[in-house]
Design an enzyme around this catalytic site. Structure first.
Site, short mmCIF file in Angstrom:
data_model
loop_
_atom_site.label_atom_id
_atom_site.label_comp_id
_atom_site.label_asym_id
_atom_site.label_seq_id
_atom_site.Cartn_x
_atom_site.Cartn_y
_atom_site.Cartn_z
N GLY A 1 0.81 -1.22 0.00
CA GLY A 1 0.00 0.00 0.00
C GLY A 1 0.84 1.26 0.00
CD GLU B 1 -1.38 2.93 2.97
OE1 GLU B 1 -0.58 2.08 2.56
OE2 GLU B 1 -2.40 3.27 2.35
C1 LIG Z 1 -6.17 11.25 7.05
C2 LIG Z 1 -5.81 9.94 7.70
C3 LIG Z 1 -6.25 8.76 7.10
C4 LIG Z 1 -5.95 7.53 7.71
N1 LIG Z 1 -6.45 6.38 7.14
C5 LIG Z 1 -6.28 5.20 7.83
C6 LIG Z 1 -6.94 4.01 7.36
O1 LIG Z 1 -7.63 3.99 6.34
N2 LIG Z 1 -6.79 2.87 8.10
C7 LIG Z 1 -6.04 2.83 9.25
O2 LIG Z 1 -5.97 1.78 9.85
N3 LIG Z 1 -5.41 3.95 9.70
C8 LIG Z 1 -5.51 5.13 9.03
N4 LIG Z 1 -4.91 6.27 9.50
C9 LIG Z 1 -4.07 6.20 10.70
C10 LIG Z 1 -2.59 6.37 10.39
O3 LIG Z 1 -2.11 5.21 9.75
C11 LIG Z 1 -1.86 6.71 11.69
O4 LIG Z 1 -2.23 8.03 12.02
C12 LIG Z 1 -0.37 6.57 11.55
O5 LIG Z 1 -0.01 5.24 11.41
C13 LIG Z 1 0.38 7.19 12.74
O6 LIG Z 1 -0.14 6.76 13.95
P1 LIG Z 1 -0.50 7.84 15.11
O7 LIG Z 1 -1.34 8.87 14.46
O8 LIG Z 1 -1.04 7.11 16.26
O9 LIG Z 1 0.87 8.51 15.46
P2 LIG Z 1 1.97 7.98 16.60
O10 LIG Z 1 2.17 6.55 16.37
O11 LIG Z 1 1.44 8.46 17.91
O12 LIG Z 1 3.20 8.79 16.15
C14 LIG Z 1 3.43 10.16 16.53
C15 LIG Z 1 4.86 10.51 16.17
O13 LIG Z 1 5.76 9.67 16.89
C16 LIG Z 1 6.63 9.02 16.00
N5 LIG Z 1 6.91 7.65 16.46
C17 LIG Z 1 6.04 6.71 16.91
N6 LIG Z 1 6.66 5.57 17.21
C18 LIG Z 1 7.98 5.78 16.94
C19 LIG Z 1 9.14 4.98 17.02
N7 LIG Z 1 9.10 3.70 17.44
N8 LIG Z 1 10.33 5.53 16.66
C20 LIG Z 1 10.39 6.80 16.23
N9 LIG Z 1 9.33 7.61 16.12
C21 LIG Z 1 8.13 7.10 16.47
C22 LIG Z 1 5.90 8.99 14.67
O14 LIG Z 1 6.81 8.89 13.58
C23 LIG Z 1 5.16 10.31 14.69
O15 LIG Z 1 6.01 11.33 14.23
C24 LIG Z 1 -5.16 7.50 8.89
C25 LIG Z 1 -4.73 8.69 9.46
C26 LIG Z 1 -5.04 9.89 8.89
C27 LIG Z 1 -4.58 11.16 9.54
#
Ligand SMILES: Cc1cc2nc3c(=O)[nH]c(=O)nc-3n(C[C@H](O)[C@H](O)[C@H](O)COP(=O)(O)OP(=O)(O)OC[C@H]3O[C@@H](n4cnc5c(N)ncnc54)[C@H](O)[C@@H]3O)c2cc1C
Length: 389
Positions: A251, A372
């Protein structure tokens, strides 16, 4: 030199006849049908059902589904071309088509039983939009920390929990929902289910109000005693983590295509603008500083396109592509952000107002570094590959 090199090794950007025809048809559709609606869709934060029906009619909602099941019988590369061309005009429409093909249909083609393929793939190719529901409030990058629970009861599973940020949720009738059968089993408890919108106990919740790709719906899913037939498990119970990893690996090439399309749209609009706009008695294109800025953007756009096409071609050739997919996603999303930002700069005041297309490209670009797998997660994948960490 072997005689046949020129015949067998094709430059990455040379398309086959059928790829060229396909790309042209999507490009014409995007210009004629999508472009006039872009501003209204952004303001209304919705894609009209009539446009979605036209996307089905165009054959871009079931690209890799075999023609015997009502699809277009194409390859992954066709999906990349479709997402790129649509995103050149509207990345929100691009992601609708991207999720349908590179996540939902891709997962079904790889993991669905014969019965599930027969039941769902013709519908997904004809008129059913799909969505892919992995993320939760507490499980984003750490997706396998999900807490949505699946409990076996006779010949059904009962799903309870909430999903967050699910693309296409407003339009979709079929959802791939990831839930755990056993939280103590960690990722080995995760199972993928095919959930129809009409199943009891399923509801689409709050729709997010977003910075960019506003026309693409992003919603919460509410599962309260949602009954799913046991036959609707995608793959085997406990293999959901594999379904998730393998589909997301592919994806993210689609997201690379979305970002390359977006960058191309912003770039083309800017090249046209600098030929028209006059300051100091000349068109902007006559200033060497502007020429160099656009030349640099062209370099980046070419490089980003090559990373996306290479990852997609590797995938179609069944060669390893994990690192290349991560590279194409992180690089294309960064290039898209830089080119969209340059576009705003070169449009000047007009770059900041909604009468011109580039402010939207600028807003839309940001998501490429988030969904993703965030950029940090892509770097982790690349680092693991090069250093074995
Ligand atoms: C418009 C939109 C559409 C979406 N569509 C889908 C969908 O269709 N299906 C679905 O399942 N999800 C979907 N998502 C969810 C999306 O995949 C997640 O928002 C994304 O994976 C990041 O997760 P989080 O928002 O919890 O951020 P977090 O995981 O909380 O991350 C916050 C920050 O911390 C950093 N971080 C986290 N862990 C680590 C690490 N181990 N090492 C270094 N840095 C780290 C990240 O890089 C980021 O900068 C969507 C999100 C948005 C905003």
């Amino acid at each position: 030199m072997p005689q046949d090199t020129a015949d067998t090794v094709q430059p990455l950007t040379i398309l086959t006849d059928d790829e060229q025809i396909f790309r042209q048809s999507v490009r014409e559709f995007a210009e004629a049908q999508v472009k006039p609606l872009v501003r209204e869709m952004d303001e209304e934060a919705a894609i009209p059902r009539a446009l979605i029906d036209q996307l089905f009619g165009l054959g871009v909602m079931g690209i890799e589904v075999p023609d015997t099941l009502g699809g277009a019988g194409g390859r992954f590369f066709h999906s990349v071309l479709a997402v790129e061309e649509l995103s050149r005009v509207d990345p929100a429409v691009g992601v609708l088509v991207d999720v349908q093909n590179t996540l939902v249909i891709n997962a079904l083609l790889r993991w669905a039983s014969q019965a599930l393929r027969q039941r769902y793939l013709p519908r997904l190719s004809a008129d059913v939009v799909g969505a892919y529901a992995l993320s939760e409030a507490g499980a984003g990058s750490d997706a396998f920390a999900l807490t949505t629970r699946a409990t076996r009861r006779a010949d059904t599973y009962i799903l309870d929990g909430r999903k967050l940020w699910i693309t296409n949720a407003n339009e979709a009738d079929l959802f791939i929902v990831f839930a755990t059968l056993d939280p103590s089993a960690g990722y080995r408890g995760i199972t993928a289910f095919l959930v129809e919108r009409s199943f009891g106990g399923f509801a689409v919740g709050k729709k997010e109000d977003k910075l960019g790709i506003r026309a693409s719906s992003t919603c919460e899913l509410i599962l309260e005693g949602c009954e799913v037939p046991a036959g609707n498990v995608l793959g085997e119970p406990g293999t959901g983590y594999k379904v998730a990893i393998e589909t997301l690996n592919e994806g993210r090439i689609g997201i690379g295509a979305q970002m390359v399309g977006l960058a191309r749209g912003a770039f083309d609009a800017t090249v046209a603008y600098v030929k028209e706009r006059r300051q100091f008695g000349r068109t902007l294109r006559e200033f060497q500083a502007v020429q160099h800025q656009l030349a640099r953007a062209a370099v980046e756009l070419e490089a980003a396109t090559l990373t996306v096409y290479n990852a997609a071609r590797l995938r179609d050739a069944r060669r390893p592509f994990l690192t290349e997919a991560a590279i194409c996603k992180i690089f294309s999303s960064e290039v898209a952000e830089r080119i969209a930002s340059l576009a705003v700069n070169l449009f000047g005041g007009n770059g900041f107002v909604k009468d011109y297309p580039v402010e939207k490209f600028f807003r839309d670009a940001k998501i490429g570094q988030i969904y993703e797998g965030t950029s940090n997660l892509q770097l982790q994948t690349i680092a693991k590959q090069i250093m074995g960490t």
